[in-house]
Enzyme design. Structure first.
Site, PDB file in Angstrom:
ATOM      1  CD  GLU A 259      -2.992  -1.151   2.211  1.00 54.81           C
ATOM      2  OE1 GLU A 259      -3.016  -0.213   3.029  1.00 54.81           O
ATOM      3  OE2 GLU A 259      -3.791  -2.091   2.239  1.00 54.81           O
ATOM      4  CG  HIS A 278      -6.298   0.607   4.286  1.00 51.51           C
ATOM      5  ND1 HIS A 278      -5.218  -0.164   4.607  1.00 51.51           N
ATOM      6  CD2 HIS A 278      -7.201   0.399   5.280  1.00 51.51           C
ATOM      7  CE1 HIS A 278      -5.439  -0.790   5.758  1.00 51.51           C
ATOM      8  NE2 HIS A 278      -6.654  -0.462   6.182  1.00 51.51           N
TER       9      HIS A 278
HETATM   10  P1  NAD Z   1     -12.323  -9.725  15.081  1.00 47.49           P
HETATM   11  O1  NAD Z   1     -11.139 -10.210  15.837  1.00 47.49           O
HETATM   12  O2  NAD Z   1     -13.506  -9.231  15.832  1.00 47.49           O
HETATM   13  O3  NAD Z   1     -12.840 -10.882  14.089  1.00 47.49           O
HETATM   14  C1  NAD Z   1     -11.993 -11.647  13.304  1.00 47.49           C
HETATM   15  C2  NAD Z   1     -12.596 -13.042  13.233  1.00 47.49           C
HETATM   16  O4  NAD Z   1     -11.800 -13.821  12.342  1.00 47.49           O
HETATM   17  C3  NAD Z   1     -12.605 -13.777  14.590  1.00 47.49           C
HETATM   18  O5  NAD Z   1     -13.923 -14.165  14.933  1.00 47.49           O
HETATM   19  C4  NAD Z   1     -11.705 -14.981  14.340  1.00 47.49           C
HETATM   20  O6  NAD Z   1     -12.179 -16.170  14.998  1.00 47.49           O
HETATM   21  C5  NAD Z   1     -11.808 -15.144  12.850  1.00 47.49           C
HETATM   22  N1  NAD Z   1     -10.702 -15.886  12.268  1.00 47.49           N
HETATM   23  C6  NAD Z   1      -9.392 -15.890  12.621  1.00 47.49           C
HETATM   24  N2  NAD Z   1      -8.698 -16.709  11.808  1.00 47.49           N
HETATM   25  C7  NAD Z   1      -9.583 -17.240  10.930  1.00 47.49           C
HETATM   26  C8  NAD Z   1      -9.475 -18.137   9.842  1.00 47.49           C
HETATM   27  N3  NAD Z   1      -8.296 -18.676   9.496  1.00 47.49           N
HETATM   28  N4  NAD Z   1     -10.604 -18.426   9.142  1.00 47.49           N
HETATM   29  C9  NAD Z   1     -11.797 -17.892   9.482  1.00 47.49           C
HETATM   30  N5  NAD Z   1     -11.961 -17.036  10.518  1.00 47.49           N
HETATM   31  C10 NAD Z   1     -10.867 -16.718  11.221  1.00 47.49           C
HETATM   32  O7  NAD Z   1     -11.775  -8.623  14.084  1.00 47.49           O
HETATM   33  P2  NAD Z   1     -12.635  -7.491  13.346  1.00 47.49           P
HETATM   34  O8  NAD Z   1     -12.704  -6.294  14.201  1.00 47.49           O
HETATM   35  O9  NAD Z   1     -13.883  -8.091  12.814  1.00 47.49           O
HETATM   36  O10 NAD Z   1     -11.650  -7.152  12.143  1.00 47.49           O
HETATM   37  C11 NAD Z   1     -11.336  -8.097  11.130  1.00 47.49           C
HETATM   38  C12 NAD Z   1     -10.175  -7.569  10.327  1.00 47.49           C
HETATM   39  O11 NAD Z   1     -10.607  -6.461   9.540  1.00 47.49           O
HETATM   40  C13 NAD Z   1      -9.052  -6.943  11.190  1.00 47.49           C
HETATM   41  O12 NAD Z   1      -8.178  -7.871  11.719  1.00 47.49           O
HETATM   42  C14 NAD Z   1      -8.368  -6.027  10.235  1.00 47.49           C
HETATM   43  O13 NAD Z   1      -7.339  -6.719   9.571  1.00 47.49           O
HETATM   44  C15 NAD Z   1      -9.477  -5.678   9.252  1.00 47.49           C
HETATM   45  N6  NAD Z   1      -9.813  -4.246   9.331  1.00 47.49           N
HETATM   46  C16 NAD Z   1      -9.742  -3.527   8.190  1.00 47.49           C
HETATM   47  C17 NAD Z   1     -10.054  -2.175   8.208  1.00 47.49           C
HETATM   48  C18 NAD Z   1     -10.010  -1.361   6.953  1.00 47.49           C
HETATM   49  O14 NAD Z   1      -9.759  -0.181   7.026  1.00 47.49           O
HETATM   50  N7  NAD Z   1     -10.272  -1.942   5.806  1.00 47.49           N
HETATM   51  C19 NAD Z   1     -10.416  -1.552   9.413  1.00 47.49           C
HETATM   52  C20 NAD Z   1     -10.496  -2.345  10.567  1.00 47.49           C
HETATM   53  C21 NAD Z   1     -10.184  -3.686  10.519  1.00 47.49           C
END
Ligand code: NAD
Length: 304
Positions: A259, A278
């Site tokens: 990025e 992003h």
């Molecule tokens: P979270 O921890 O609440 O949820 C993530 C889920 O993924 C959990 O329930 C976990 O059990 C599951 N998980 C882990 N490994 C896995 C696998 N191999 N297969 C299937 N499920 C699996 O996190 P969240 O707050 O929902 O955020 C998710 C992701 O979104 C973050 O980690 C971050 O990378 C991304 N995010 C992106 C932005 C953006 O600007 N685009 C902003 C915030 C977060």
């Protein structure tokens, strides 16, 4: 007196909260060598996602007791190295759920109706209504990989649009999924059944390249992929191949392996790809709550 270094833009309200614990220096222009040379003077370091808080930075932070991340993912921070030194890493996990979920729904509808392409067409002076016959999301199957905070918010919104929602998440209980109106399935089943797959997992060892060539080719012919989680989860070269040979009908990306992506990335200008820079967490509401939620954690860690 505690000294707090802030290397990225966070909400003014968050800075005010940080000032309860010490002096705050906002320095948005630090390159890596400068960060390494100044970090030793600070008790706390506050970042968003651009600053790479490597083991080297952590080792140079002799006084460092806390690292604050205004947002969710902490993959730009070497948490293991921090933990080894007894440094607390504080983030704001709940702050941007809705912002990312709403962007995901926007990307979904953008793919279904090719809104960015239609916009570009009108802007170029054309009026090509027949080029933009889309499809309705109602009745289609949305597969969510990850049903955590963001995945759950996406599920609720997709259910409101009468989509069938299935999810793969090894940690989530059947009861929780049922409450959301979501059927839990295996990853293989999800990949084979979904009309649209949306990724909401953290970038960790087990998810790196989770959507590699093989997995992408298992997806239904003519299906779509949305990634607003982290770039490293999808093999971009394999994605472009699948789009070019017609296996996938489209993709929408908020995040990239690199990025910003290089100017010659085949994703840039690809007619089947929607790209945004992003911006998942980029709403006024999410920035405010990320800044304050994280800052409260940093203050507690420094003074508590
Ligand atoms: P979270 O921890 O609440 O949820 C993530 C889920 O993924 C959990 O329930 C976990 O059990 C599951 N998980 C882990 N490994 C896995 C696998 N191999 N297969 C299937 N499920 C699996 O996190 P969240 O707050 O929902 O955020 C998710 C992701 O979104 C973050 O980690 C971050 O990378 C991304 N995010 C992106 C932005 C953006 O600007 N685009 C902003 C915030 C977060």
């Amino acid at each position: 007196m505690n000294r707090i270094l802030v290397t990225e833009k966070i909400a003014a309200e968050g800075l005010n909260v940080l000032r309860q614990a010490g002096t705050v220096d906002v320095r948005l222009d630090l390159d890596k060598p400068t960060l390494l040379s100044v970090i030793g003077e600070y008790d706390a370091l506050v970042v968003r996602s651009a600053t790479k808080v490597t083991a080297e930075v952590i080792a140079a932070g002799e006084r460092l007791r806390v690292i604050g991340r205004a947002g969710t993912g902490v993959d730009n921070i070497d948490v293991e190295a921090a933990t080894r030194r007894g440094i607390i890493v504080v983030n704001a996990p709940a702050s941007n759920n809705v912002a990312v979920a709403e962007l995901t729904i926007g990307l979904l509808l953008g793919l279904a109706r090719r809104i960015p392409q239609a916009h570009a067409s009108v802007q170029s002076g054309r009026w090509a209504r027949n080029d933009f016959i889309g499809w309705e999301v109602r009745g289609k199957t949305l597969g969510l990989v990850g049903l955590g905070r963001i995945g759950s918010e996406v599920a609720r919104r997709a259910r409101a649009m009468e989509m069938e929602v299935i999810a793969y998440d090894p940690v989530v209980s059947f009861d929780r999924a049922e409450q959301l109106g979501v059927a839990l399935v295996t990853l293989d089943e999800l990949v084979q059944r979904s009309d649209v797959i949306s990724l909401h997992v953290p970038l960790i060892e087990s998810t790196r390249n989770l959507f590699d060539r093989e997995r992408i080719m298992q997806m239904k012919r003519g299906s779509y992929l949305i990634n607003a989680s982290r770039g490293g989860i999808v093999d971009e070269a394999a994605l472009v191949e699948a789009l070019n040979d017609g296996h996938l009908a489209g993709a929408a990306l908020d995040v990239y392996a690199q990025e910003p992506p290089p100017a010659d990335s085949p994703l840039i200008g690809h007619p089947k790809v929607i790209t945004v820079p992003h911006i998942g967490a980029s709403t006024a509401e999410a920035q405010l709550s990320a800044g304050t939620e994280m800052a409260e954690g940093v203050v507690t860690a420094l003074t508590g």
